[in-house]
Write a protein that holds these residues in place. Structure first.
Motif, mmCIF file in Angstrom:
data_model
loop_
_atom_site.group_PDB
_atom_site.id
_atom_site.type_symbol
_atom_site.label_atom_id
_atom_site.label_comp_id
_atom_site.label_asym_id
_atom_site.label_seq_id
_atom_site.Cartn_x
_atom_site.Cartn_y
_atom_site.Cartn_z
ATOM 1 N N ALA A 287 0.778 -1.229 0.048
ATOM 2 C CA ALA A 287 0.032 0.206 -0.140
ATOM 3 C C ALA A 287 0.822 1.475 -0.011
ATOM 4 O O ALA A 287 0.259 2.149 -0.586
ATOM 5 C CB ALA A 287 -0.979 -0.038 1.339
ATOM 6 N N SER A 288 2.065 1.300 0.571
ATOM 7 C CA SER A 288 2.722 2.451 0.609
ATOM 8 C C SER A 288 3.306 2.898 -0.795
ATOM 9 O O SER A 288 3.679 4.129 -1.109
ATOM 10 C CB SER A 288 4.166 2.030 1.466
ATOM 11 O OG SER A 288 4.900 1.260 0.742
ATOM 12 N N ALA A 289 3.458 1.727 -1.784
ATOM 13 C CA ALA A 289 3.965 1.953 -3.155
ATOM 14 C C ALA A 289 2.951 1.940 -4.213
ATOM 15 O O ALA A 289 3.086 2.709 -5.327
ATOM 16 C CB ALA A 289 4.992 0.899 -3.423
ATOM 17 N N ALA A 290 1.878 1.072 -4.226
ATOM 18 C CA ALA A 290 1.026 0.959 -5.205
ATOM 19 C C ALA A 290 0.396 2.145 -5.934
ATOM 20 O O ALA A 290 0.295 2.313 -7.241
ATOM 21 C CB ALA A 290 -0.119 -0.319 -4.910
ATOM 22 N N PRO A 291 -0.081 3.132 -4.910
ATOM 23 C CA PRO A 291 -0.949 4.349 -5.702
ATOM 24 C C PRO A 291 0.067 5.127 -6.597
ATOM 25 O O PRO A 291 -0.265 5.472 -7.627
ATOM 26 C CB PRO A 291 -1.615 4.991 -4.562
ATOM 27 C CG PRO A 291 -1.403 4.048 -3.428
ATOM 28 C CD PRO A 291 -0.152 2.906 -3.360
ATOM 29 N N THR A 292 1.196 5.356 -5.951
ATOM 30 C CA THR A 292 2.250 6.083 -6.851
ATOM 31 C C THR A 292 2.635 5.475 -8.021
ATOM 32 O O THR A 292 2.886 5.950 -9.245
ATOM 33 C CB THR A 292 3.413 6.557 -5.880
ATOM 34 O OG1 THR A 292 3.066 7.353 -4.953
ATOM 35 C CG2 THR A 292 4.373 7.398 -6.832
ATOM 36 N N VAL A 293 2.850 4.322 -7.968
ATOM 37 C CA VAL A 293 3.491 3.320 -9.080
ATOM 38 C C VAL A 293 2.451 3.293 -10.142
ATOM 39 O O VAL A 293 2.711 3.518 -11.312
ATOM 40 C CB VAL A 293 4.001 1.901 -8.789
ATOM 41 C CG1 VAL A 293 4.070 1.184 -9.902
ATOM 42 C CG2 VAL A 293 4.935 2.025 -7.882
ATOM 43 N N MET A 294 1.331 2.825 -9.635
ATOM 44 C CA MET A 294 0.151 2.839 -10.765
ATOM 45 C C MET A 294 -0.341 4.183 -11.362
ATOM 46 O O MET A 294 -0.565 4.194 -12.671
ATOM 47 C CB MET A 294 -1.128 2.427 -10.038
ATOM 48 C CG MET A 294 -0.870 0.759 -9.679
ATOM 49 S SD MET A 294 -2.292 -0.155 -8.764
ATOM 50 C CE MET A 294 -3.246 -0.275 -10.154
ATOM 51 N N SER A 295 -0.317 5.243 -10.650
ATOM 52 C CA SER A 295 -0.771 6.378 -11.130
ATOM 53 C C SER A 295 0.163 7.099 -12.049
ATOM 54 O O SER A 295 -0.021 7.898 -13.119
ATOM 55 C CB SER A 295 -0.886 7.400 -10.097
ATOM 56 O OG SER A 295 -0.206 7.891 -9.014
ATOM 57 N N GLU A 296 1.482 6.926 -11.963
ATOM 58 C CA GLU A 296 2.621 7.438 -12.735
ATOM 59 C C GLU A 296 3.000 6.484 -13.667
ATOM 60 O O GLU A 296 3.610 7.068 -14.789
ATOM 61 C CB GLU A 296 3.980 7.787 -11.575
ATOM 62 C CG GLU A 296 3.604 8.916 -10.654
ATOM 63 C CD GLU A 296 3.171 10.119 -11.183
ATOM 64 O OE1 GLU A 296 3.807 10.567 -12.042
ATOM 65 O OE2 GLU A 296 2.254 10.703 -10.448
#
Length: 291
Positions: A186-195
């Motif tokens: 959860a610490s990484a997924a939103p940034t990785v997916m959105s970018e």
């Protein structure tokens, strides 16, 4: 989608990662990886669904940790890394070619040496994250294409997602039970997916129009909007989404990296879709490609 044009323009991050959470996740995941590798009988087994052995996956992670550490610090890449950058006209071709080269130039005599090498590279990356890097600043990422940059925060989040997903791959290659840490994912997924997902639109999705609000549990929300073969990420609330996808952090990464089907994630309670067009959720994974 070619790695030129809009991919050279770095917008503000839609979801800026939290530094302390990313560092803790990277330390946690890398130590688990090192321990699992060190006590493996061998690294010759292949991960199901992949062409790589456990040893090649370790080599791949070593390259990522080393290259990203140098890039986050603003240092020049080692000549050896530069010499083994791939070629291609698209981001997908560049990454696939670079990955293929990397695993041919790095090898280890055995699990202990592989674990030591991985630990050394992970420590270098952790030290780079301790250097108070401005997560909003752009960094050159030649492995994605000539002139392509990504923010430092995106690169930091990618190191965690790579650790989580390839930790899963390595465990399966070693025929041991995979570990999946929800807080790390959860610490990484939103940034990785959105970018990154906007750079990986499948050409077959050219006729698709729709928007998805991504609700990764215990993490910020964001929207991915697709139209005419292009995608962009937006803050949640900027548009009314057609479909709302709720995913656990681990399922977000495993589905996003094509390690788990969305059907399986739904069946296991790790995902569900709502919104005015919830059936679009089942199409989401097929709209993007991976190297």
């Amino acid at each position: 989608m070619r790695a030129t044009g809009s991919s050279r323009i770095i917008p503000r991050m839609i979801v800026e990662p939290e530094r302390d959470a990313l560092r803790a996740a990277l330390e946690r995941e890398s130590r688990r990886l090192v321990d699992r590798v060190r006590f493996a009988p061998d690294l010759d087994g292949r991960a199901p669904g992949l062409d790589w052995t456990a040893g090649q996956l370790v080599a791949h992670l070593c390259v990522i940790y080393r290259a990203f550490a140098l890039t986050l610090r603003g240092a020049d890449l080692d000549p050896e890394i530069v010499a083994n950058l791939g070629t291609g006209d698209t981001l997908l071709e560049m990454v696939a070619s670079t990955n293929a080269r990397a695993v041919t130039v790095i090898s280890f005599p055995g699990p202990r040496e592989a674990a030591d090498g991985l630990r050394e590279c992970a420590d270098e990356l952790l030290a780079a994250l301790d250097a108070e890097v401005d997560f909003r600043s752009p960094r050159p990422t030649p492995w994605y294409g000539a002139g392509v940059t990504r923010t430092a925060g995106t690169l930091a989040a990618l190191t965690v997602s790579e650790s989580v997903v390839h930790g899963y791959d390595i465990a399966r290659a070693l025929r041991t039970r995979p570990w999946l840490d929800e807080s790390s994912a959860a610490s990484a997924a939103p940034t990785v997916m959105s970018e990154m997902l906007p750079l990986l639109v499948d050409p077959a999705a050219a006729g698709f129009t729709g928007s998805f609000e991504m609700r990764i549990r215990r993490a910020p929300r964001f929207v991915i909007q697709l139209e005419a073969g292009r995608a962009r990420s937006l803050p949640a609330g900027d548009v009314e989404p057609d479909c709302v996808l709720s995913l656990s952090g681990c399922d977000a990464l495993l589905v996003g990296f094509h390690r788990r089907s969305l059907w399986r994630a739904i069946a296991g309670g790790g995902a569900f879709a709502t919104g005015r067009r919830p059936w679009l959720g089942l199409r989401f994974p097929s709209l993007f490609q991976l190297p």
